[in-house]
Design an enzyme around this catalytic site. Structure first.
Site, short mmCIF file in Angstrom:
data_model
loop_
_atom_site.label_atom_id
_atom_site.label_comp_id
_atom_site.label_asym_id
_atom_site.label_seq_id
_atom_site.Cartn_x
_atom_site.Cartn_y
_atom_site.Cartn_z
N CYS A 1 68.92 12.70 59.63
CA CYS A 1 70.00 13.35 58.53
C CYS A 1 68.66 14.75 57.54
O CYS A 1 69.88 14.87 56.63
CB CYS A 1 69.71 12.33 57.65
SG CYS A 1 70.59 11.09 58.20
N ASN B 1 77.30 8.70 54.44
CA ASN B 1 76.99 9.15 55.07
C ASN B 1 76.61 10.13 56.73
O ASN B 1 77.06 9.29 57.61
CB ASN B 1 75.42 7.91 55.41
CG ASN B 1 73.53 8.63 55.67
OD1 ASN B 1 74.18 10.06 56.57
ND2 ASN B 1 72.94 8.31 56.33
N HIS C 1 71.27 14.64 50.58
CA HIS C 1 71.81 14.07 51.26
C HIS C 1 72.42 13.08 50.78
O HIS C 1 71.50 11.96 50.28
CB HIS C 1 70.32 13.62 52.53
CG HIS C 1 70.47 12.58 53.71
ND1 HIS C 1 71.87 13.14 54.01
CD2 HIS C 1 70.40 11.90 53.33
CE1 HIS C 1 71.97 11.78 55.51
NE2 HIS C 1 71.11 10.88 55.12
O1 UT7 Z 1 70.36 8.64 56.33
C1 UT7 Z 1 69.04 8.68 57.21
C2 UT7 Z 1 68.56 7.63 55.38
N1 UT7 Z 1 68.83 6.44 54.93
C3 UT7 Z 1 68.73 6.00 54.27
O2 UT7 Z 1 68.27 6.43 53.31
C4 UT7 Z 1 69.78 4.78 54.34
C5 UT7 Z 1 68.15 2.83 53.25
N2 UT7 Z 1 68.91 1.81 53.00
C6 UT7 Z 1 70.02 1.86 52.68
O3 UT7 Z 1 70.99 2.55 51.88
C7 UT7 Z 1 69.99 -0.26 52.09
O4 UT7 Z 1 69.24 -0.46 52.76
C8 UT7 Z 1 71.63 -0.47 52.56
C9 UT7 Z 1 72.79 0.22 52.28
C10 UT7 Z 1 71.19 0.08 54.13
C11 UT7 Z 1 71.27 -1.52 52.37
O5 UT7 Z 1 70.71 -2.43 51.12
P1 UT7 Z 1 69.91 -3.20 50.34
O6 UT7 Z 1 70.78 -3.46 49.26
O7 UT7 Z 1 68.70 -3.01 51.14
O8 UT7 Z 1 70.63 -5.03 51.85
P2 UT7 Z 1 69.23 -5.71 52.81
O9 UT7 Z 1 69.02 -4.48 53.22
O10 UT7 Z 1 68.21 -5.73 51.69
O11 UT7 Z 1 70.46 -6.70 52.82
C12 UT7 Z 1 70.72 -7.59 51.95
C13 UT7 Z 1 71.87 -8.84 52.73
C14 UT7 Z 1 71.59 -8.63 53.80
O12 UT7 Z 1 71.89 -10.72 53.52
P3 UT7 Z 1 70.84 -11.95 53.35
O13 UT7 Z 1 69.61 -11.96 54.27
O14 UT7 Z 1 70.38 -11.46 51.71
O15 UT7 Z 1 71.38 -12.87 52.91
C15 UT7 Z 1 72.51 -8.65 54.51
O16 UT7 Z 1 72.09 -9.20 56.03
O17 UT7 Z 1 73.29 -7.86 52.32
C16 UT7 Z 1 73.44 -8.25 54.42
N3 UT7 Z 1 74.23 -7.35 54.26
C17 UT7 Z 1 75.16 -6.84 54.13
N4 UT7 Z 1 76.82 -8.17 53.76
C18 UT7 Z 1 77.99 -7.65 53.32
C19 UT7 Z 1 74.29 -6.28 54.88
N5 UT7 Z 1 75.10 -5.55 54.97
C20 UT7 Z 1 75.86 -5.68 55.17
C21 UT7 Z 1 77.70 -5.64 54.95
N6 UT7 Z 1 78.14 -6.27 54.37
N7 UT7 Z 1 77.58 -4.95 54.98
#
Ligand code: UT7
Length: 325
Positions: free
Chosen positions: A115, A282, A252
């Protein structure tokens, strides 16, 4: 003493016509429009058509950038393509592009910094132009991330999309010790200790497969805000400008919450931050030039404006580029 000013002569972009909405995704994996919007700010992403490749996307973006610059392909003597989804293991997407544009001079190659690729590519091209090794460069970020996403993994498949953005950079000899226009500074970093947090689980030499993207999203998120903010303050310091003096921030486009987190940390008004993440998700190395092009063509970024671009990606890699457009 003379120096080469490396001017941004033109910008171009291309997004494939097929749009995949959050609603569409909710029929494929256990997700919802509200979860995706709240956690990421993404409303839709563009997906390359069957048979449409990274070089196809890049080619259209490059032709648009050349047109914007008022230049012909024959003026170009350097092509640097940032991509993590090349058409082939080899030849490079850069040389494919060179052939399609009918260019038989100079050099063409790819850089791989995921990225952060476009920021790396700008720094590499700047080096060539500043040393007089090329006069006019196409610097491209182009990706078909849809080809390496695991479409059964809701934690990643909702985040990524396809697209391409390009800039024409032109070297001009200018008197004076300091650059006042064009690219003013670039700053690159990486830290290979974090490879497991964001990687692809395949490759020619390891698995002989392309592999799928894997990410520990919430851990990447924390590093992203910290490292991006660090790169922005460092490059501003190197260039001798204050963050408050910068007209536009072109980040980005990974997550709207990251954009807002960095803006809050550095006290940047959100109106100065170009955000296109809702429209295309992204797009890895393509996201910075896609956002830059959007803000030029809608009249926000004007000639003479001071613009800071930044990114973080797998590796980790991160960095920033500062330009007076
Ligand atoms: O381009 C390179 C750089 N990349 C980035 O900068 C990405 C950085 N990370 C992020 O943008 C965020 O961490 C995400 C958008 C990927 C995830 O958001 P988050 O607030 O960090 O969520 P999380 O990974 O902590 O997950 C929270 C909950 C989980 O469920 P439980 O364990 O709390 O029950 C996940 O299983 O959300 C769940 N979850 C989803 N639910 C519905 C994860 N993906 C999804 C989804 N739909 N698509």
């Amino acid at each position: 003493m003379t120096d080469q000013t490396v001017r941004i002569a033109g910008v171009g972009a291309y997004l494939p016509s097929r749009v995949l909405s959050n609603e569409d995704l909710s029929t494929m994996v256990d997700t919802s429009d509200s979860w995706i919007r709240e956690r990421t700010g993404i409303a839709q992403r563009h997906i390359a058509a069957e048979g449409e490749t990274t070089a196809d996307l890049a080619g259209i973006a490059c032709r648009r950038a050349l047109e914007h610059a008022g230049m012909d392909a024959s003026d170009i003597d350097l092509i640097v393509v940032a991509t993590t989804t090349p058409d082939f293991t080899f030849p490079s997407t850069g040389t494919l592009l060179q052939g399609r544009l009918g260019i038989a001079q100079g050099a063409a190659f790819d850089v791989q910094a995921v990225c952060t690729g476009f920021v790396y590519a700008l720094a590499v091209a700047d080096g060539f132009l500043a040393r007089g090794q090329a006069r006019n460069a196409l610097v491209v970020g182009a990706e078909t991330m849809s080809r390496i996403v695991d479409w059964t993994d809701r934690a990643t498949c909702v985040l990524f999309g396809d697209g391409a953005g390009a800039m024409v950079l032109s070297a001009e000899e200018t008197p004076g010790e300091h650059r006042e226009n064009g690219l003013l500074a670039t700053y690159l970093r990486s830290d290979g200790r974090y490879k497991d947090l964001l990687h692809v689980d395949g490759g020619p030499s390891s698995t002989q497969t392309v592999g799928h993207l894997r990410m520990a999203g919430n851990q990447v998120f924390r590093h992203a805000v910290t490292n991006i903010a660090e790169s922005m303050t460092t490059i501003a310091g190197q260039a001798g400008v204050e963050i408050a003096d910068i007209d536009w921030f072109v980040p980005h486009q990974a997550n709207q919450r990251i954009l807002e987190g960095v803006a809050k940390k550095l006290k940047i008004p959100t109106a100065k931050v170009v955000s296109t993440v809702s429209d295309h998700g992204n797009t890895s190395a393509a996201s910075v030039p896609l956002a830059f092009e959007r803000a030029v063509h809608d009249g926000r970024i004007g000639r003479g404006d001071l613009v800071l671009m930044e990114a973080l990606g797998g590796g980790f890699t991160w960095g920033a580029a500062l330009a007076r457009f």
